[in-house]
Design a protein around this motif. Sequence first.
Motif, mmCIF file in Angstrom:
data_model
loop_
_atom_site.group_PDB
_atom_site.id
_atom_site.type_symbol
_atom_site.label_atom_id
_atom_site.label_comp_id
_atom_site.label_asym_id
_atom_site.label_seq_id
_atom_site.Cartn_x
_atom_site.Cartn_y
_atom_site.Cartn_z
ATOM 1 N N MET A 176 1.345 9.619 -5.626
ATOM 2 C CA MET A 176 1.815 10.984 -5.331
ATOM 3 C C MET A 176 2.734 11.481 -6.445
ATOM 4 O O MET A 176 2.647 12.630 -6.864
ATOM 5 C CB MET A 176 2.561 11.038 -3.995
ATOM 6 N N TYR A 177 3.599 10.609 -6.927
ATOM 7 C CA TYR A 177 4.520 10.974 -8.001
ATOM 8 C C TYR A 177 3.750 11.253 -9.293
ATOM 9 O O TYR A 177 3.963 12.279 -9.944
ATOM 10 C CB TYR A 177 5.551 9.867 -8.207
ATOM 11 N N ASP B 157 -0.509 4.912 10.418
ATOM 12 C CA ASP B 157 -0.431 3.923 11.498
ATOM 13 C C ASP B 157 0.632 4.268 12.543
ATOM 14 O O ASP B 157 0.954 3.439 13.403
ATOM 15 C CB ASP B 157 -0.176 2.529 10.926
ATOM 16 N N GLY B 158 1.180 5.474 12.473
ATOM 17 C CA GLY B 158 2.129 5.929 13.487
ATOM 18 C C GLY B 158 3.492 5.272 13.424
ATOM 19 O O GLY B 158 4.226 5.256 14.412
ATOM 20 N N LEU B 159 3.859 4.756 12.258
ATOM 21 C CA LEU B 159 5.132 4.058 12.115
ATOM 22 C C LEU B 159 6.228 4.935 11.513
ATOM 23 O O LEU B 159 7.403 4.581 11.541
ATOM 24 C CB LEU B 159 4.945 2.797 11.265
ATOM 25 N N MET B 160 5.833 6.080 10.950
ATOM 26 C CA MET B 160 6.789 6.984 10.324
ATOM 27 C C MET B 160 6.243 8.404 10.437
ATOM 28 O O MET B 160 5.023 8.611 10.504
ATOM 29 C CB MET B 160 6.986 6.613 8.849
ATOM 30 N N SER B 161 7.159 9.361 10.470
ATOM 31 C CA SER B 161 6.754 10.762 10.445
ATOM 32 C C SER B 161 7.637 11.491 9.436
ATOM 33 O O SER B 161 8.647 10.950 8.977
ATOM 34 C CB SER B 161 6.902 11.389 11.834
ATOM 35 N N TYR B 162 7.242 12.694 9.074
ATOM 36 C CA TYR B 162 7.989 13.500 8.110
ATOM 37 C C TYR B 162 8.251 14.883 8.667
ATOM 38 O O TYR B 162 7.352 15.514 9.234
ATOM 39 C CB TYR B 162 7.224 13.634 6.787
ATOM 40 N N GLU B 163 9.467 15.340 8.483
ATOM 41 C CA GLU B 163 9.816 16.736 8.756
ATOM 42 C C GLU B 163 9.653 17.475 7.438
ATOM 43 O O GLU B 163 10.165 17.031 6.400
ATOM 44 C CB GLU B 163 11.265 16.829 9.228
ATOM 45 N N ASP C 122 0.310 12.485 5.615
ATOM 46 C CA ASP C 122 -0.444 11.853 6.705
ATOM 47 C C ASP C 122 -1.324 10.711 6.214
ATOM 48 O O ASP C 122 -1.679 9.825 6.986
ATOM 49 C CB ASP C 122 -1.306 12.881 7.438
ATOM 50 N N ALA C 123 -1.673 10.722 4.924
ATOM 51 C CA ALA C 123 -2.512 9.666 4.358
ATOM 52 C C ALA C 123 -1.714 8.414 3.989
ATOM 53 O O ALA C 123 -2.309 7.367 3.727
ATOM 54 C CB ALA C 123 -3.246 10.191 3.125
ATOM 55 N N LEU C 124 -0.378 8.511 3.973
ATOM 56 C CA LEU C 124 0.428 7.327 3.665
ATOM 57 C C LEU C 124 0.243 6.286 4.767
ATOM 58 O O LEU C 124 0.167 6.637 5.948
ATOM 59 C CB LEU C 124 1.905 7.698 3.538
ATOM 60 N N ALA D 25 0.830 -1.215 0.000
ATOM 61 C CA ALA D 25 0.000 0.000 0.000
ATOM 62 C C ALA D 25 0.861 1.260 0.000
ATOM 63 O O ALA D 25 0.529 2.254 -0.656
ATOM 64 C CB ALA D 25 -0.931 0.000 1.210
ATOM 65 N N GLU D 26 1.980 1.235 0.716
ATOM 66 C CA GLU D 26 2.871 2.399 0.784
ATOM 67 C C GLU D 26 3.448 2.717 -0.597
ATOM 68 O O GLU D 26 3.467 3.875 -1.020
ATOM 69 C CB GLU D 26 3.999 2.132 1.787
ATOM 70 N N VAL D 27 3.899 1.684 -1.302
ATOM 71 C CA VAL D 27 4.456 1.886 -2.645
ATOM 72 C C VAL D 27 3.365 2.389 -3.584
ATOM 73 O O VAL D 27 3.587 3.327 -4.365
ATOM 74 C CB VAL D 27 5.103 0.586 -3.168
ATOM 75 N N HIS D 28 2.207 1.801 -3.516
ATOM 76 C CA HIS D 28 1.082 2.230 -4.359
ATOM 77 C C HIS D 28 0.792 3.717 -4.156
ATOM 78 O O HIS D 28 0.673 4.478 -5.114
ATOM 79 C CB HIS D 28 -0.153 1.378 -4.022
#
Length: 96
Positions: free
Chosen positions: A32-33, A73-79, A66-68, A24-27
């Motif tokens: 986005m790209y 699921d709280g496993l990654m964040s972005y600066e 945030d939709a990724l 799902a993350e790759v999809h």
Amino acid sequence: MKVFAIASPTASLTPQAIESHMPAEVHDTVRMYLSGKVDQFWFQEKAGPIFLMDVPSLEDAKATLDALPLVADGLMSYELRPVVPLMPLARLIPAK
């Protein structure tokens, strides 16, 4: 607006969680790209992706990321780091 989005894994990100979220993350990353929200992307070993985003606002960048699945699921964040063209370059060009 150009924004660098720099990923950071949370303590709860495990190899099993990565494996189950990757399809799902790759999809969603490809979407986005293809939509033009991500111009370029790179990968940092043990940290995750870095995206150069082209978005209307920081809020739009945040909502998109945030939709990724990993973020949701709280496993990654972005600066988020907004960037602009290097303005002092004009000083290097002699006036005519």
